[in-house]
Design an enzyme around this catalytic site. Structure first.
Site, PDB file in Angstrom:
ATOM      1  N   LYS A 281      51.903 129.101  63.966  1.00 15.21           N
ATOM      2  CA  LYS A 281      51.618 130.519  63.840  1.00 15.21           C
ATOM      3  C   LYS A 281      52.413 131.316  64.878  1.00 15.21           C
ATOM      4  CE  LYS A 281      46.772 129.859  62.455  1.00 15.21           C
ATOM      5  NZ  LYS A 281      46.794 130.545  61.157  1.00 15.21           N
ATOM      6  N   ARG A 355      41.741 124.064  53.830  1.00 12.45           N
ATOM      7  CA  ARG A 355      41.411 123.563  52.494  1.00 12.45           C
ATOM      8  C   ARG A 355      41.521 122.050  52.423  1.00 12.45           C
ATOM      9  NH1 ARG A 355      45.971 127.275  49.980  1.00 12.45           N
ATOM     10  NH2 ARG A 355      45.211 128.441  51.773  1.00 12.45           N
TER      11      ARG A 355
END
Length: 505
Positions: A281, A355
């Protein structure tokens, strides 16, 4: 009244009249409404006499107060046996008051009284539970990591007297329920606010286990070796880049004895810190990723609350915990892993890690044959783009999705139903595996993530996915009963759903 473990809530007393003793240092909180003639005191009941009401209203007029929602003023009224009065605006008068309006007003009052230990409130005469919840949530503090130099020198709010016409057992039980719910939210907030230096997967699992055992839950913890042996490829794959290995925690509430109820599975994302892994990130605001276990925090708090309220249903929480770090052992973009249950996944982006761990947990949760499954996670930045910082996105089975969203709105957490279009599954096709973990498109990211998770829900299970990417962590200023930092969302939503299932099936 006692509080939930892990958080020391104020004591709450329900009274039918303004105490005349023992409140000399207390602040009386009263609601005021906007009126063409000036601000008017609301829900006076037997708590204030006409002279006190006139003194409050004339003082507010002199200060130019309007009674607008969230407006507060501190007054001294000599005829009252309290140190001072705090008025909080409720806006225009209504025949019926939404619970969250009262909750927000009470929270605003609590924040305005940050250093006050004892509060008496007449907002409880409008809605007892909402007023108590709002005061406790608004008074929430997190100072575990402050030294004596900056730590609060006072105890904060320690006692609440809730004024109400009914002080019988039912009213006291209602107040206790509010204490338990607010305490559960505070527990979730504490988890989120604890920095990743002190809350990593093993420590998170230990704290969850301690809370669960204290509440009488059955507890199971799988370490990294057990996870690898059992084939939890998503959790292991995400966790292998960190020196602090992953965990899977299972907390089970069996429900009231002798009552046959529904079985509900809860799943929450527990990424204790998310760098994005190899798909790292940007540095700006990465520290907000301390909140990436907000779903797990809410799930743990909710199942503990279900046990404390002795809900007559079975609730099984399955909580995957991992730290997503870049290292020489981290999974790479292009790697293929096998999720628990056998589906293979091409990991195109290691920052879509939530996920992966959730898919493992969902498959495991479905092995318990639940009637319903609720999963919540700080899953996608796309949630913030679509719905903003305060509105969770709710996806899943149409009927259950709408039920969850409606209940979320009723408790003030304001979940919003979102679709899962069938065509989005095509965006998750992989050239080398059963699925890819991300779409090649920049659009509908929240819905694509929900579509991915849907692939792992067993047939026949009513399920709902709640994306709380922004609502779980308030990066702006406090408002109502919501502080800066961890919010505890969606603890109250999930508990409301559990209660609704307990009553209506």
């Amino acid at each position: 009244m006692s509080s939930a473990p892990g958080y020391q809530a104020p004591t709450v007393t329900v009274s039918s009249s303004l105490p005349r003793k023992g409140v000399a240092e207390a602040v009386l909180v009263i609601g005021v409404v906007s009126d063409d003639a000036g601000p008017k005191v609301l829900a006076v009941g037997p708590y204030l006499d006409d002279d006190a009401v006139a003194a409050v209203e004339s003082s507010l007029q002199a200060l130019g107060a309007t009674g607008g929602e969230g407006q507060t003023h501190r007054l001294v009224v000599a005829s009252l046996p309290v140190a001072s009065v705090l008025t909080v605006g409720l806006g225009k008068a209504r025949d019926e008051w939404p619970a969250d309006t009262i909750r927000r007003a009470a929270g605003t009052a609590a924040r305005a009284l940050d250093k006050v230990a004892t509060v008496v409130t007449s907002l409880s005469a409008i809605d007892l539970e909402a007023a108590v919840e709002g005061l406790i949530l608004g008074a929430y503090r997190f100072s575990d990591f402050r030294s004596a130099k900056t730590a609060p020198t006072d105890a904060g709010l320690t006692a609440i007297t809730a004024l109400a016409a009914d002080t019988k057992a039912a009213a006291k039980a209602e107040a206790q329920r509010a204490v338990d719910i607010a305490s559960a939210v505070a527990t979730a907030r504490d988890f989120v606010n604890t920095p990743p230096s002190h809350l990593f997967p093993d420590e998170f699992a230990k704290r969850a286990k301690a809370l669960g055992e204290e509440a009488g839950l059955e507890v199971e913890v799988l370490d990294d070796k057990a996870l690898a042996k059992a084939g939890y490829g998503g959790i292991v794959g995400v966790g292998k880049g960190s020196s602090r290995p992953p965990r899977l925690v299972r907390l089970i509430h069996r429900g009231a004895k002798g009552k046959k109820g529904k079985r509900v599975a809860l799943v929450g994302k527990g990424i204790t810190f998310d760098t994005g892994g190899i798909s790292i990130k940007p540095a700006a605001n990465m520290h907000h990723m301390t909140s990436d276990m907000g779903g797990a925090a809410a799930v743990i708090a909710t199942v503990v609350l279900a046990a404390r309220q002795n809900l007559p249903i079975e609730v099984i929480a399955t909580v995957p915990m991992a730290e997503n770090m870049p290292s020489s052992t981290a999974q790479r973009p292009g790697d293929v892993l096998t999720q628990y249950g056998g589906i293979t996944v091409e990991v195109l982006n290691t920052d879509a890690e939530g996920r992966l761990i959730l898919a493992d947990a969902i498959v495991r949760a479905c092995e318990d044959d639940p009637d319903y499954l609720i999963e919540t996670s700080t899953l996608t930045g796309a949630q913030t783009v679509a719905l903003g910082s305060r509105t969770p996105g709710v996806m899943g089975s149409d009927e259950f999705r709408d039920r969850v969203a409606t209940l979320s709105q009723s408790v003030g957490e304001n979940g919003w139903a979102m679709p899962l279009p069938e065509e989005l599954k095509d965006d998750l096709k992989s050239t080398v595996a059963d699925l890819a973990n991300v779409s090649g498109s920049r659009y509908a990211g929240m819905l694509v993530a929900g579509t991915y998770l849907r692939e792992f829900v067993a047939d026949g299970v009513q399920w709902s996915h709640i994306d709380i990417a922004a609502p779980a962590y308030n990066t702006g200023g406090p408002w109502g009963y919501t502080p800066k930092g961890g919010t505890g969302v969606p603890t109250r939503t999930m508990f409301a759903v559990l209660e609704d299932i307990a009553v209506n099936g």
